[in-house]
Design a protein around this motif. Structure first.
Motif, short mmCIF file in Angstrom:
data_model
loop_
_atom_site.label_atom_id
_atom_site.label_comp_id
_atom_site.label_asym_id
_atom_site.label_seq_id
_atom_site.Cartn_x
_atom_site.Cartn_y
_atom_site.Cartn_z
N ARG A 1 -1.73 -2.15 -8.28
CA ARG A 1 -2.06 -3.10 -7.22
C ARG A 1 -3.05 -4.15 -7.72
N THR B 1 1.98 3.74 -2.02
CA THR B 1 1.72 4.26 -3.36
C THR B 1 2.89 5.06 -3.94
N HIS C 1 0.81 -1.22 0.00
CA HIS C 1 0.00 0.00 0.00
C HIS C 1 0.85 1.27 0.00
N HIS D 1 -3.50 2.28 -7.80
CA HIS D 1 -4.47 1.22 -7.57
C HIS D 1 -4.60 0.28 -8.77
#
Length: 244
Positions: free
Chosen positions: A233, A165, A163, A230
């Protein structure tokens, strides 16, 4: 930043124009729309209008045939820059024109032809040297379609989902480098069931952009070509799930 969306209709040529006015009061697509309606047209004939400050405005919906080059509207896109005298166009306008045309070119597999209105009409439109601005060859194709931005290194991308970023680079049409190649690999694996089979060449062109949008739709993400944290991910998680 403006992002070009490829229309469902067939397109092979993008035509370039100028508005024939340097009046600041005319520096808006709504003015052109009013002018064209006064001629009895349904509305503005250009698909895009570029203001002096570089803002790209949308005109006629891109999915509809334009009204900007008599006899050549079918299969084309129309772009108009506000301006009349060559020395009064701005670098901001030219930067936006290069970016927009680069996106259009990428969306069509680097095979889009760019032409000036003056090539088929007895008028000096556009009055600026559009061939030099876009770097066109004698047939109207962009000679160096890949953006000159620095290549994005692969080391910026984590191998596993996390997480943080800050470690995920943002990519867009025109980017190149190892990060784009890694993206293409992930898209091929995640989208195999959808028939996605990209050439892993490290160039973020039209096919890569379409693959990104398809995968984002599949995962209920906003279907633009931009790859942000995102999206990385999601793709890495999908790869990890298949390997488990």
């Amino acid at each position: 930043m403006f992002h070009f969306a490829k229309p469902p209709r067939a397109v092979h040529t993008t035509w370039l124009h100028c508005s024939a006015s340097d009046n600041p009061k005319h520096d808006d697509v709504s003015v052109i729309d009013a002018w064209h309606k006064a001629r009895g047209w349904s509305g503005v004939g250009y698909h895009f209008f570029i203001k002096k400050d570089g803002t790209v405005q949308t005109g006629r919906p891109i999915e509809k045939i334009g009204a900007h080059v008599a006899g050549h509207n079918t299969g084309s896109i129309g772009i108009c820059l506000h301006g009349l005298k060559e020395d009064r166009f701005t670098e901001a306008q030219f930067d936006s024109l290069r970016t927009l045309c680069g996106q259009i070119n990428a969306a069509y597999g680097l095979q889009m032809r760019f032409r000036g209105h003056c090539e088929v009409a007895a008028k000096a439109c556009p009055v600026f040297d559009y061939r030099k601005v876009l770097g066109l060859d004698d047939k109207g194709y962009i000679i160096e379609p890949v953006a000159t931005r620095e290549p994005v290194p692969l080391t910026a991308i984590p191998d596993t989902v996390n997480h943080d970023t800050a470690n995920y680079p943002e990519l867009d049409v025109g980017d190149r480098g190892e990060a784009v190649a890694r993206l293409q690999e992930l898209l091929n694996r995640a989208g195999a069931f959808m028939g996605i089979d990209l050439k892993v060449d490290g160039i973020f062109g039209g096919q890569t952009a379409e693959a990104v949008k398809e995968l984002k739709q599949e995962y209920d993400l906003y279907p633009s070509p931009v790859v942000v944290a995102h999206v990385w991910r999601t793709l890495i998680a999908a790869e990890a799930a298949r390997a488990a």
